[in-house]
Scaffold this active site. Structure first.
Site, mmCIF file in Angstrom:
data_model
loop_
_atom_site.group_PDB
_atom_site.id
_atom_site.type_symbol
_atom_site.label_atom_id
_atom_site.label_comp_id
_atom_site.label_asym_id
_atom_site.label_seq_id
_atom_site.Cartn_x
_atom_site.Cartn_y
_atom_site.Cartn_z
ATOM 1 N N CYS A 114 0.499 4.141 2.552
ATOM 2 C CA CYS A 114 0.264 3.277 3.774
ATOM 3 C C CYS A 114 1.517 2.964 4.418
ATOM 4 C CB CYS A 114 -0.586 2.291 3.596
ATOM 5 S SG CYS A 114 -1.444 1.650 5.244
ATOM 6 N N THR A 115 1.821 1.738 4.791
ATOM 7 C CA THR A 115 2.867 1.290 5.241
ATOM 8 C C THR A 115 3.932 0.908 4.374
ATOM 9 O OG1 THR A 115 2.127 -0.977 5.440
ATOM 10 C CG2 THR A 115 2.064 0.385 7.478
#
Length: 243
Positions: A114-115
């Site tokens: 993800c981030t």
């Protein structure tokens, strides 16, 4: 997709477990690291939950977890360095956490879900690499000069990254397959009863449709601004360093 480099299995021939360092921070998305953690632990890997202190880390849904080691006490020799996602804006500005990551730039596998890739990019660990991130933050990763992948699991040499949130399970199993063999990964998948069959076809912007994406974007105004500011901070720091 680039091939994963060959792993040096001789280094664990003596029985030393593979060592994984997972960097945690307030605002982390728990599923980003719990999926990979479960896969790694099922494969007998030693997982260290790393933070700046041993105080509870509060995730983005209010659930807390206790780190197992600090930035200073984390084992020097890691086989896998991992960063999950979540509300990563403050972490992208956190000098001690970024220094921890850059100090381990020679770790055999540098990874994220993800981030978390935005944090790796902020630490300079994705320069010249491709990486995945949550679909809603791909433009931020591009601003940091990273070639953005839309794959669920992106492999570029020893940089391995997963897309948003649930992609962490796929990422974890893929890495276990490489490090411990496909049979071990399959056993972990069986133990997790991982047979995804989502009730709705709305897990990507393409399948969700414009109206649902617009609703998501309206909800995500605050995190979006935080990331805009964090990316600008990183870029300003890079400019100052080269001035």
């Amino acid at each position: 997709m680039s091939d994963i480099p060959e792993f040096d299995f001789e280094q664990v021939a003596s029985g030393r477990p593979l060592e994984v360092g997972m960097l945690l921070f307030d605002g982390v998305t728990f599923l980003d690291f719990i999926g990979p953690h479960t896969a790694f632990a099922s494969a007998g890997m030693a997982v260290h939950l790393v933070s700046d202190t041993l105080d509870p880390v509060v995730g983005d849904t209010g659930v807390s977890v206790l780190p197992t080691t600090t930035l200073d006490d984390c084992p020097e020799r890691l086989d896998v360095l991992f960063v999950p996602g979540g509300h990563v804006g403050p972490t992208m500005r956190h000098r001690a956490k970024l220094d921890f990551l850059t100090a381990r730039a020679d770790t055999p596998y540098i990874t994220s879900v993800c981030t978390g890739s935005l944090v790796l990019a902020a630490a300079g660990l994705l320069d010249g690499y491709r990486a995945a991130t949550h679909w809603a933050t791909r433009h931020h990763l591009a601003r940091l000069g990273v070639e953005v992948s839309t794959e669920r699991v992106c492999v570029d040499r020893n940089r391995i990254s997963g897309g948003g949130v649930t992609a962490g399970i796929d990422f974890g199993l893929a890495l276990v397959a490489h490090l411990r063999g496909e049979d071990t990964a399959k056993l972990a998948q069986l133990a997790m009863e991982y047979t995804p069959a989502p009730p709705f076809d709305a897990g990507s912007p393409e399948s969700a449709g414009t109206a649902l994406v617009d609703r998501f974007n309206a909800f995500a105004v605050s995190p979006e601004q935080s990331l805009l500011d964090a990316v600008s901070h990183v870029l300003d720091r890079r400019t100052a360093a080269t001035a």
